[in-house]
Design an enzyme around this catalytic site. Structure first.
Site, short mmCIF file in Angstrom:
data_model
loop_
_atom_site.label_atom_id
_atom_site.label_comp_id
_atom_site.label_asym_id
_atom_site.label_seq_id
_atom_site.Cartn_x
_atom_site.Cartn_y
_atom_site.Cartn_z
N CYS A 177 0.81 -1.23 0.00
CA CYS A 177 0.00 0.00 0.00
C CYS A 177 0.84 1.28 0.00
O CYS A 177 0.34 2.36 -0.28
CB CYS A 177 -0.95 0.01 1.19
SG CYS A 177 -2.04 -1.42 1.20
N HIS B 178 -3.11 7.29 3.01
CA HIS B 178 -3.57 6.03 2.43
C HIS B 178 -5.00 5.77 2.92
O HIS B 178 -5.29 5.82 4.12
CB HIS B 178 -2.63 4.90 2.87
CG HIS B 178 -3.11 3.54 2.52
ND1 HIS B 178 -3.76 3.26 1.33
CD2 HIS B 178 -3.07 2.37 3.20
CE1 HIS B 178 -4.08 1.98 1.30
NE2 HIS B 178 -3.69 1.42 2.42
N ASN C 4 -10.25 0.08 0.56
CA ASN C 4 -8.79 0.17 0.51
C ASN C 4 -8.32 -0.34 -0.86
O ASN C 4 -8.39 -1.54 -1.13
CB ASN C 4 -8.21 -0.68 1.65
CG ASN C 4 -6.70 -0.70 1.68
OD1 ASN C 4 -6.05 -0.25 0.74
ND2 ASN C 4 -6.15 -1.23 2.76
#
Ligand code: UT7
Length: 317
Positions: free
Chosen positions: A108, A242, A272
């Site tokens: 990520c 994020h 996500n």
């Protein structure tokens, strides 16, 4: 280097929390309270390379260049349908570019790591334009019978064109080796010579461990990029974190003494999307004309590895 174009693309299938609750022991209330996620977009008829190409073309157009003007393509990707060749190589052919291409797997945090690599390439001196594209399909990694991971993710792509210039002011990257908190094992194909007992390959996550690491590392990375850039937390116009979980974003925001005013989010609509989450949010803000030239921005991400990173820049479009 500076950003001269942004782009993003999402798959067409919208999956709501209610849809997940038809086959998992979960609820809209649990998912929203713990994560802030309401819906996510999931790959069905599309392929990830199509989303990567769509996002890249939008960014290339905004930068006012053509694909052959690209000097490098860096693609942040954890998985896609190909193990090899790299997604960036596939993308090069789709775009009609002819530059060197490389994929990186920073999970990520991949966007920040790709920006840092691009920054080093610009400092080497022979680059005019670099495409950084983050294309991610975490829904390919999760076990859809497990409620603890499958409700969290969505697919998508986000891209930026970086051109020679003065935009980025500071970077801070860190890696803490950890194969316990967040991992996926690729099962060995049995051969006549080797048989191994290996776990089957879905994503495994210790949610609370990741939560704590995410908050602590994001805070220290952000403070360090502010220090290196010589500015204060209140000077930043937009913190793009994020988009993994609204509670993580809110916690970092509170510890930084900030408010929702400068912590934009879209995790509620996309879940996500791994390294694609920041460039997707960036493109959304850019296309909605929410970013003004000269405004100060911080990007900050965390992910499996455990990798974390942040950077500080001034908006240049
Ligand atoms: O890019 C990096 C990606 N990872 C992250 O950002 C994850 C960071 N961690 C988190 O966001 C949170 O830890 C989660 C959202 C994953 C989980 O929230 P939590 O408040 O830490 O819950 P928990 O793991 O402590 O689980 C609490 C309960 C458990 O049940 P019991 O043992 O108390 O009976 C879980 O089995 O919630 C249960 N649970 C669920 N219940 C309904 C776990 N997933 C679900 C679900 N629906 N989807």
């Amino acid at each position: 280097m500076k950003i001269t174009g942004t782009g993003s693309a999402s798959p067409s299938l919208t999956v709501s929390n209610e849809m997940l609750a038809t086959f998992l022991d979960t609820s809209d209330e649990w998912i929203q309270t713990r994560t802030g996620i309401k819906t996510r977009q999931i790959i069905s008829t599309e392929q990830l390379k199509d989303l990567a190409a769509e996002a890249s073309i939008i960014a290339i157009d905004e930068a006012g260049i053509k694909a052959p003007d690209l000097d490098y393509i860096i693609c942040s990707n954890t998985v896609n349908e190909y193990v090899t060749p790299a997604l960036s190589c596939i993308l090069q052919g789709m775009l009609g570019a002819n530059c060197p291409c490389i994929d990186l797997n920073g999970a990520c945090s991949g966007f920040i790591y790709a920006l840092d690599m691009a920054d080093a390439l610009f400092k080497r001196g022979n680059m005019e334009h670099i495409l950084v594209v983050c294309a991610e399909e975490p829904t390919r990694m999760v076990d859809w019978t497990r409620r603890d991971t499958s409700v969290l993710f969505g697919d998508g792509a986000g891209a930026v064109i970086l051109s020679k210039g003065e935009g980025f002011k500071s970077f801070k990257l860190s890696t803490i080796s950890n194969t316990e908190a967040l991992y996926q094992i690729r099962k060995l194909q049995d051969s006549p010579f080797v048989k191994k007992e290996e776990e089957d390959g879905a994503l495994v996550m210790k949610g609370q461990d990741v939560f704590k690491l995410a908050v602590n590392c994001s805070l220290s990375d952000i403070k360090e990029v502010l220090r290196l850039a010589g500015i204060k937390a209140d000077d930043v116009d937009h913190y793009l974190l994020h988009q993994a979980n609204m509670r993580i974003i809110d916690t970092v925001m509170r510890y930084m003494g900030q408010t929702k005013r400068n912590f934009p989010h879209n995790v509620e609509r996309y879940g996500n999307t791994s390294s694609a989450s920041i460039p997707m949010l960036l493109d959304e803000l850019n296309k909605k004309r929410k970013l003004k030239t000269g405004q100060k921005m911080v990007f900050s991400a965390f992910g499996a590895g455990f990798t974390t990173g942040a950077c500080m820049l001034e908006w240049t479009i």
